[in-house]
Design an enzyme around this catalytic site. Structure first.
Site, PDB file in Angstrom:
ATOM      1  N   ASP A  40     -24.573 -34.593  25.009  1.00  0.00           N
ATOM      2  CA  ASP A  40     -24.765 -34.989  23.616  1.00  0.00           C
ATOM      3  C   ASP A  40     -26.222 -35.338  23.322  1.00  0.00           C
ATOM      4  O   ASP A  40     -26.808 -34.881  22.333  1.00  0.00           O
ATOM      5  CB  ASP A  40     -23.884 -36.198  23.287  1.00  0.00           C
ATOM      6  CG  ASP A  40     -22.407 -35.870  23.285  1.00  0.00           C
ATOM      7  OD1 ASP A  40     -22.050 -34.693  23.201  1.00  0.00           O
ATOM      8  OD2 ASP A  40     -21.592 -36.814  23.387  1.00  0.00           O
ATOM      9  N   GLU A  57     -20.699 -35.727  29.578  1.00  0.00           N
ATOM     10  CA  GLU A  57     -20.547 -35.720  28.122  1.00  0.00           C
ATOM     11  C   GLU A  57     -21.719 -36.414  27.452  1.00  0.00           C
ATOM     12  O   GLU A  57     -22.303 -35.905  26.479  1.00  0.00           O
ATOM     13  CB  GLU A  57     -19.236 -36.409  27.725  1.00  0.00           C
ATOM     14  CG  GLU A  57     -19.002 -36.488  26.242  1.00  0.00           C
ATOM     15  CD  GLU A  57     -18.969 -35.124  25.615  1.00  0.00           C
ATOM     16  OE1 GLU A  57     -19.919 -34.794  24.872  1.00  0.00           O
ATOM     17  OE2 GLU A  57     -18.008 -34.381  25.867  1.00  0.00           O
ATOM     18  N   ASP A  94     -11.438 -19.268   8.813  1.00  0.00           N
ATOM     19  CA  ASP A  94     -10.199 -19.207   9.590  1.00  0.00           C
ATOM     20  C   ASP A  94     -10.108 -20.439  10.464  1.00  0.00           C
ATOM     21  O   ASP A  94     -11.086 -21.180  10.633  1.00  0.00           O
ATOM     22  CB  ASP A  94     -10.114 -17.922  10.426  1.00  0.00           C
ATOM     23  CG  ASP A  94     -11.332 -17.696  11.305  1.00  0.00           C
ATOM     24  OD1 ASP A  94     -11.559 -18.522  12.211  1.00  0.00           O
ATOM     25  OD2 ASP A  94     -12.064 -16.721  11.076  1.00  0.00           O
ATOM     26  N   SER A 146     -17.687 -30.148  22.300  1.00  0.00           N
ATOM     27  CA  SER A 146     -18.496 -31.371  22.285  1.00  0.00           C
ATOM     28  C   SER A 146     -19.982 -31.056  22.217  1.00  0.00           C
ATOM     29  O   SER A 146     -20.775 -31.908  21.801  1.00  0.00           O
ATOM     30  CB  SER A 146     -18.207 -32.227  23.512  1.00  0.00           C
ATOM     31  OG  SER A 146     -18.598 -31.562  24.674  1.00  0.00           O
ATOM     32  N   ASP A 188     -20.176 -14.966   9.756  1.00  0.00           N
ATOM     33  CA  ASP A 188     -18.722 -14.872   9.797  1.00  0.00           C
ATOM     34  C   ASP A 188     -18.262 -14.318  11.148  1.00  0.00           C
ATOM     35  O   ASP A 188     -18.797 -13.320  11.643  1.00  0.00           O
ATOM     36  CB  ASP A 188     -18.240 -13.956   8.670  1.00  0.00           C
ATOM     37  CG  ASP A 188     -16.757 -14.052   8.417  1.00  0.00           C
ATOM     38  OD1 ASP A 188     -16.121 -14.983   8.953  1.00  0.00           O
ATOM     39  OD2 ASP A 188     -16.225 -13.192   7.690  1.00  0.00           O
ATOM     40  N   ILE A 189     -17.287 -14.966  11.746  1.00  0.00           N
ATOM     41  CA  ILE A 189     -16.747 -14.555  13.047  1.00  0.00           C
ATOM     42  C   ILE A 189     -15.379 -13.926  12.810  1.00  0.00           C
ATOM     43  O   ILE A 189     -14.483 -14.563  12.256  1.00  0.00           O
ATOM     44  CB  ILE A 189     -16.606 -15.761  14.000  1.00  0.00           C
ATOM     45  CG1 ILE A 189     -17.914 -16.569  14.050  1.00  0.00           C
ATOM     46  CG2 ILE A 189     -16.182 -15.293  15.386  1.00  0.00           C
ATOM     47  CD1 ILE A 189     -19.127 -15.800  14.505  1.00  0.00           C
TER      48      ILE A 189
END
Length: 520
Positions: free
Chosen positions: A248, A244, A502, A439, A480-481
């Site tokens: 990052d 992680e 959404d 993440s 837009d998805i």
């Protein structure tokens, strides 16, 4: 001397049962805790509130720790204190039953019951954290397991991205802008043993950073670890947590290689998480204008004292012109690895002062859909808050009612690639890896905003800061998805992508040059 009158502190009730067993925490155990005072208009605390609290502490032999002063609390609202459990109780501060419990070999304090505090403090305090030190959040990253592909895509080849190529695909202005003069704060949470008072894992190595940035032909950015409340850079014991941290840093640094990256390590506790954000917001040395958070968990199972503490520091971020990005979760609308049959929004992404980052499956032709590989492979988080009301900036989008029927804040706000199969090529533990999860989306946007803030600085403008209204007013800056859903279990019926905002893709994926034009 008469006994101090106290009553239940409403923000600190615990309704979720603590783990069974464990030995009682002794009365002479010295415990450090954090108080956050109510906010005056415009930010900070009032002098009367600060004096009331500090005078009470002095009269009851409760020590100031971590360098707390009245002057600092006036500005930041936060007080760090310490006392034995016996002295807390003598002052009318009773945290209820405290026990030592173990999880995966690490010792934590577990609190049950309600926190009682003196009546004169009730009106001026928002939260009091630190008595309970159980883990509060999980990392929202998923490694690509090359032998474990799922569903109809089980035979596909590795479709992952080198971060610079992904940034180019999304139209980030990385040729003209490199993040020079900007600072990105990254929040990381340590495994932390409360009995031994030390971190037991979570970190990065300089050798990994050198090898990774060499592999993408980029100079290693300035990376500065900062310990908060005993947190520290401790790589090695927990490879998943290290993944992680590497993800990052490497994603943010690949997008904005000339930005300074400050990694704030704090214990994975209610107190630690809130203090890490607080440390970034009020860091007068490094002055980050962007915070990236890749940790979280279902808001419905969070203690109210934690929600209140986090709300306070996130409000402080907005007050101080700091933009906060947070992962939306990797377990779909359930937000749980093992579903309880109900949808849940992930916190802190569900907070209205955070830009919540959802997850997609992305191809090189920019064909994108909602990341959803089922229970085994994960899915992008998203949903509607049962706790935080629908904010004004979402007044123009159709947010469904929350599972409880509440007119809540919808998440995510934005999205980006997160499916591990179309994930991010990084380096962890000396090995090349592909990691996905929402993440990765938070530091991706953090890097982009460092570029935008560099552009703004060149024009004499302040950093973007709290900009949700701008984003929702500039939907054309997002792709837009409209395909897919984040119902990971296939049993909740929530939520599906469609035209406009959404609860699985938010406004959509970034069009970098348009976002620069909108915000820069």
């Amino acid at each position: 001397m008469p006994k101090t009158r106290s009553k239940v502190f409403a923000s600190s009730k615990i309704t979720k049962p603590s783990p069974a067993g464990g030995r009682t925490v002794p009365a002479m155990e010295f415990i450090k805790t954090t108080l956050i005072l109510r906010r005056k208009a415009g930010g900070g605390a009032t002098q009367n509130d600060v004096d009331l609290v500090y005078d009470f502490l002095a009269a009851n032999h409760i020590s100031l720790v971590e360098g707390s002063t009245r002057e600092e609390t006036l500005h930041t609202r936060l007080v760090q204190v310490g006392a034995t459990l016996q002295d807390y109780r003598a002052a009318g501060i009773d945290p209820g039953k405290l026990r030592w419990v173990k999880r995966a070999g690490v010792t934590h304090r577990a609190r049950s019951g309600s926190l009682r505090i003196p009546t004169q403090l009730q009106a001026v305090l928002l939260s009091w954290t630190g008595f309970d030190t159980q883990p509060t959040a999980v990392a929202h990253s998923r490694f690509l397991r090359s032998t474990k592909r799922f569903g109809a895509r089980a035979a596909v080849k590795n479709l992952s991205f080198a971060v610079p190529k992904l940034a180019k695909l999304y139209g980030f202005p990385t040729t003209a802008l490199k993040g020079k003069g900007q600072c990105i704060a990254i929040i990381e949470l340590n495994n932390f043993d409360s009995a031994m008072h030390k971190p037991t894992g979570t970190g990065y190595t300089s050798s990994d950073m050198a090898a990774y940035f060499k592999s993408i032909k980029t100079k290693v950015p300035t990376i500065i670890p900062v310990g908060v409340l005993g947190g520290a850079n401790v790589p090695g014991p927990d490879p998943n947590a290290d993944g992680e941290v590497a993800l990052d840093i490497e994603v943010a640094g690949a997008v904005a290689p000339q930005a300074t990256i400050v990694v704030y390590f704090a214990p994975n506790t209610d107190r630690g998480f809130a203090n890490a954000i607080h440390a970034a917001v009020f860091d007068t040395t490094h002055k980050p204008s962007i915070i990236s958070i890749s940790w979280g968990g279902p808001e419905d199972f969070s203690k109210k004292q934690y929600l209140d503490a986090m709300s306070a520091v996130l409000q402080d971020a907005a007050d101080n012109n700091v933009t906060v990005f947070a992962a939306a979760g990797d377990s779909g609308s359930s937000d749980l690895e093992t579903s309880d049959g109900k949808p849940h929004a992930d916190f802190p992404g569900s907070h209205d002062k955070v830009i919540s980052c959802g997850g997609l499956r992305t191809h090189t032709d920019l064909a994108e859909s909602i990341w959803n590989n089922g229970v085994q492979g994960g899915s992008g988080g998203g949903g509607v808050s049962n706790i935080f009301k629908k904010p004004p900036y979402q007044s123009g989008v159709a947010v469904p009612k929350s599972p409880s029927g509440f007119a809540g804040r919808g998440a995510p706000d934005v999205s980006g690639t997160a499916d591990p199969e179309t994930g991010y090529q990084v380096l962890v533990g000396g090995q090349k890896q592909v990691i996905g999860g929402t993440s990765a989306v938070a530091p991706l946007y953090a890097g982009l905003f460092a570029l935008i803030n560099q552009s703004r600085a060149s024009k004499g403008k302040k950093p973007v800061g709290f900009c949700h209204a701008n984003l929702y007013g500039g939907a054309a800056a997002f792709r837009d998805i409209t395909q897919g859903n984040n119902d990971m279990t296939g049993q909740l019926g929530k939520y599906a992508a469609g035209p406009g905002w959404d609860a699985c893709a938010g406004l959509g994926s970034p069009i970098g040059d348009k976002l620069l034009a909108l915000l820069g």
